[in-house]
Design a protein around this motif. Sequence first.
Motif, PDB file in Angstrom:
ATOM      1  N   ALA A  94       0.672  -1.217   0.043  1.00  0.00           N
ATOM      2  CA  ALA A  94      -0.123  -0.016  -0.009  1.00  0.00           C
ATOM      3  C   ALA A  94       0.929   1.259   0.069  1.00  0.00           C
ATOM      4  O   ALA A  94       1.653   1.309   0.944  1.00  0.00           O
ATOM      5  CB  ALA A  94      -1.099  -0.051   1.141  1.00  0.00           C
ATOM      6  N   GLU A  96       1.143   5.506  -0.290  1.00  0.00           N
ATOM      7  CA  GLU A  96       0.644   6.710  -0.088  1.00  0.00           C
ATOM      8  C   GLU A  96       1.871   7.773  -0.426  1.00  0.00           C
ATOM      9  O   GLU A  96       2.789   7.876   0.329  1.00  0.00           O
ATOM     10  CB  GLU A  96      -0.061   6.892   1.460  1.00  0.00           C
ATOM     11  CG  GLU A  96      -1.325   6.139   1.301  1.00  0.00           C
ATOM     12  CD  GLU A  96      -2.447   6.560   0.262  1.00  0.00           C
ATOM     13  OE1 GLU A  96      -2.260   7.665   0.100  1.00  0.00           O
ATOM     14  OE2 GLU A  96      -3.295   5.855   0.069  1.00  0.00           O
ATOM     15  N   PRO A 117      -2.473  12.063  -5.320  1.00  0.00           N
ATOM     16  CA  PRO A 117      -3.082  10.852  -5.520  1.00  0.00           C
ATOM     17  C   PRO A 117      -2.464  10.311  -6.904  1.00  0.00           C
ATOM     18  O   PRO A 117      -2.386   9.306  -7.125  1.00  0.00           O
ATOM     19  CB  PRO A 117      -4.628  11.061  -5.609  1.00  0.00           C
ATOM     20  CG  PRO A 117      -4.430  12.643  -5.849  1.00  0.00           C
ATOM     21  CD  PRO A 117      -3.424  13.294  -4.981  1.00  0.00           C
ATOM     22  N   VAL A 118      -2.070  11.377  -7.821  1.00  0.00           N
ATOM     23  CA  VAL A 118      -1.661  10.864  -9.007  1.00  0.00           C
ATOM     24  C   VAL A 118      -0.204  10.240  -8.958  1.00  0.00           C
ATOM     25  O   VAL A 118       0.170   9.250  -9.344  1.00  0.00           O
ATOM     26  CB  VAL A 118      -1.449  12.177 -10.077  1.00  0.00           C
ATOM     27  CG1 VAL A 118      -0.587  11.818 -11.441  1.00  0.00           C
ATOM     28  CG2 VAL A 118      -2.885  12.957 -10.304  1.00  0.00           C
ATOM     29  N   SER A 120       0.858   8.859  -6.311  1.00  0.00           N
ATOM     30  CA  SER A 120       0.833   7.715  -5.529  1.00  0.00           C
ATOM     31  C   SER A 120       0.263   6.299  -6.292  1.00  0.00           C
ATOM     32  O   SER A 120       1.026   5.423  -6.317  1.00  0.00           O
ATOM     33  CB  SER A 120      -0.639   7.843  -4.456  1.00  0.00           C
ATOM     34  OG  SER A 120      -0.286   8.819  -3.467  1.00  0.00           O
ATOM     35  N   LYS A 121      -0.405   6.670  -7.221  1.00  0.00           N
ATOM     36  CA  LYS A 121      -0.967   5.646  -8.185  1.00  0.00           C
ATOM     37  C   LYS A 121       0.238   5.441  -9.289  1.00  0.00           C
ATOM     38  O   LYS A 121       0.648   4.147  -9.523  1.00  0.00           O
ATOM     39  CB  LYS A 121      -2.145   6.189  -9.262  1.00  0.00           C
ATOM     40  CG  LYS A 121      -2.743   4.776  -9.833  1.00  0.00           C
ATOM     41  CD  LYS A 121      -3.937   5.273 -10.863  1.00  0.00           C
ATOM     42  CE  LYS A 121      -4.523   4.052 -11.468  1.00  0.00           C
ATOM     43  NZ  LYS A 121      -3.518   3.475 -12.184  1.00  0.00           N
ATOM     44  N   GLN A 122       0.900   6.365  -9.624  1.00  0.00           N
ATOM     45  CA  GLN A 122       2.291   6.139 -10.433  1.00  0.00           C
ATOM     46  C   GLN A 122       3.063   5.261  -9.732  1.00  0.00           C
ATOM     47  O   GLN A 122       3.608   4.254 -10.377  1.00  0.00           O
ATOM     48  CB  GLN A 122       2.761   7.522 -10.822  1.00  0.00           C
ATOM     49  CG  GLN A 122       2.418   7.916 -12.250  1.00  0.00           C
ATOM     50  CD  GLN A 122       3.245   9.338 -12.638  1.00  0.00           C
ATOM     51  OE1 GLN A 122       2.911  10.303 -11.769  1.00  0.00           O
ATOM     52  NE2 GLN A 122       4.250   9.257 -13.179  1.00  0.00           N
ATOM     53  N   ALA A 124       2.782   3.082  -7.170  1.00  0.00           N
ATOM     54  CA  ALA A 124       2.213   1.663  -7.254  1.00  0.00           C
ATOM     55  C   ALA A 124       2.187   0.912  -8.656  1.00  0.00           C
ATOM     56  O   ALA A 124       2.800  -0.134  -8.504  1.00  0.00           O
ATOM     57  CB  ALA A 124       0.702   1.780  -6.410  1.00  0.00           C
ATOM     58  N   ASP A 125       1.654   1.770  -9.531  1.00  0.00           N
ATOM     59  CA  ASP A 125       1.865   0.854 -10.942  1.00  0.00           C
ATOM     60  C   ASP A 125       3.099   0.577 -11.281  1.00  0.00           C
ATOM     61  O   ASP A 125       3.425  -0.629 -11.928  1.00  0.00           O
ATOM     62  CB  ASP A 125       1.224   1.877 -12.027  1.00  0.00           C
ATOM     63  CG  ASP A 125      -0.368   1.937 -11.656  1.00  0.00           C
ATOM     64  OD1 ASP A 125      -0.943   1.420 -11.045  1.00  0.00           O
ATOM     65  OD2 ASP A 125      -0.900   2.985 -12.369  1.00  0.00           O
ATOM     66  N   THR A 126       4.161   1.719 -11.091  1.00  0.00           N
ATOM     67  CA  THR A 126       5.554   1.312 -11.413  1.00  0.00           C
ATOM     68  C   THR A 126       6.058   0.211 -10.703  1.00  0.00           C
ATOM     69  O   THR A 126       6.952  -0.541 -11.271  1.00  0.00           O
ATOM     70  CB  THR A 126       6.310   2.924 -11.305  1.00  0.00           C
ATOM     71  OG1 THR A 126       5.764   3.679 -12.110  1.00  0.00           O
ATOM     72  CG2 THR A 126       7.712   2.667 -11.972  1.00  0.00           C
ATOM     73  N   SER A 129       4.517  -3.102 -11.696  1.00  0.00           N
ATOM     74  CA  SER A 129       4.696  -3.437 -13.175  1.00  0.00           C
ATOM     75  C   SER A 129       6.279  -3.668 -13.610  1.00  0.00           C
ATOM     76  O   SER A 129       6.399  -4.699 -14.159  1.00  0.00           O
ATOM     77  CB  SER A 129       4.137  -2.370 -14.039  1.00  0.00           C
ATOM     78  OG  SER A 129       4.770  -1.333 -13.885  1.00  0.00           O
ATOM     79  N   TYR A 261       5.653   8.267 -19.168  1.00  0.00           N
ATOM     80  CA  TYR A 261       4.487   9.239 -18.764  1.00  0.00           C
ATOM     81  C   TYR A 261       4.685  10.504 -19.492  1.00  0.00           C
ATOM     82  O   TYR A 261       5.833  11.130 -19.494  1.00  0.00           O
ATOM     83  CB  TYR A 261       4.487   9.504 -17.410  1.00  0.00           C
ATOM     84  CG  TYR A 261       4.200   8.230 -16.383  1.00  0.00           C
ATOM     85  CD1 TYR A 261       2.949   7.570 -16.372  1.00  0.00           C
ATOM     86  CD2 TYR A 261       5.293   7.599 -15.684  1.00  0.00           C
ATOM     87  CE1 TYR A 261       2.838   6.604 -15.678  1.00  0.00           C
ATOM     88  CE2 TYR A 261       5.468   6.366 -15.242  1.00  0.00           C
ATOM     89  CZ  TYR A 261       3.817   6.048 -14.864  1.00  0.00           C
ATOM     90  OH  TYR A 261       3.959   4.877 -14.091  1.00  0.00           O
TER      91      TYR A 261
END
Length: 302
Positions: A94, A96, A117-118, A120-122, A124-126, A129, A261
């Motif tokens: 998780a 943040e 939040p952008v 945070s998601k970047q 986690a995805d990176t 993946s 990105y």
Amino acid sequence: MGSSNASGDISADMEIDAFRRLFPVQFYERHFVKSLRPDARTLNSARDTSVALGAVSSANGSALVKIGCTTMLAAIKMEIMTPSTESPDEGNLAIEFHMPPICSPLVRPGRPADAAPVISKQLADTILSAGMINLKELCLVSGKAAWMAYLDICCLDADGALFDAALLSAVAAFSSLRIPVVSLNDEGRVFISEEMEEGKSKREPVNKEQRKLTLSNIPFSLTCVLHKNYILADPNAEEESIIETSVTVVLNSSGQLVSLYKPGGPVLAYTAAIQDCVALTKQRVQELQIILNEAISDMEVD
């Protein structure tokens, strides 16, 4: 004579500062034609970078990262969870990313930053993946207990290239992570050994000693801003504010492309600029690997 020269220098400085504020693009272009930037860097140069591991003693893994003035503090806390039925032998992450008001005058108290939040998601995805972490290593007892790694990254100073610094701090924090020793009690429940009450019987530890995670395909990134025929690596906040088009390239430690990105600016007409950004990122990855390895060595010596 000395007083006259001093007043002349002050007047010149004021004129330059006014020109910089009123016509920032033209101010920068005057430097670009000389292949320089106002902070004396060449166009392709990144800022000085430092990594310090173990910055938070109460965390299971932590790091303080500085790229120029951009500063990130990352800390990991491990907790035991029940794994999902879909992945009974895997733990989870998780992530943040936080931007408190102290990090930038653009972040106002009581109003969360839009970028948080952008990023945070970047992140986690990176990380997922790229395959940096094998989630099966976080399993304790299949179907019953696994580790949840809570990674919190706090931006202390937002002076550009936030994702690059945040990703480096995440990688550094996981490099310093020590997974706690856990044990089974008489009911078969898993506990962190340090939290077991003294005097109560317990079974053999599930893991005998604190251990490190095996990290592979570690991702590193470089953000570039593009203006006309110029490419600026590792932009500071001022450069990002005056140049719309930016590209962030993420490569793993083997030089393979993980992601790319392009959050804003016009559509790029030529792929040559992207190829140049990838080439710059490959050079940057080599620099960051050396910096990270030195930080790991320093921590092991201590």
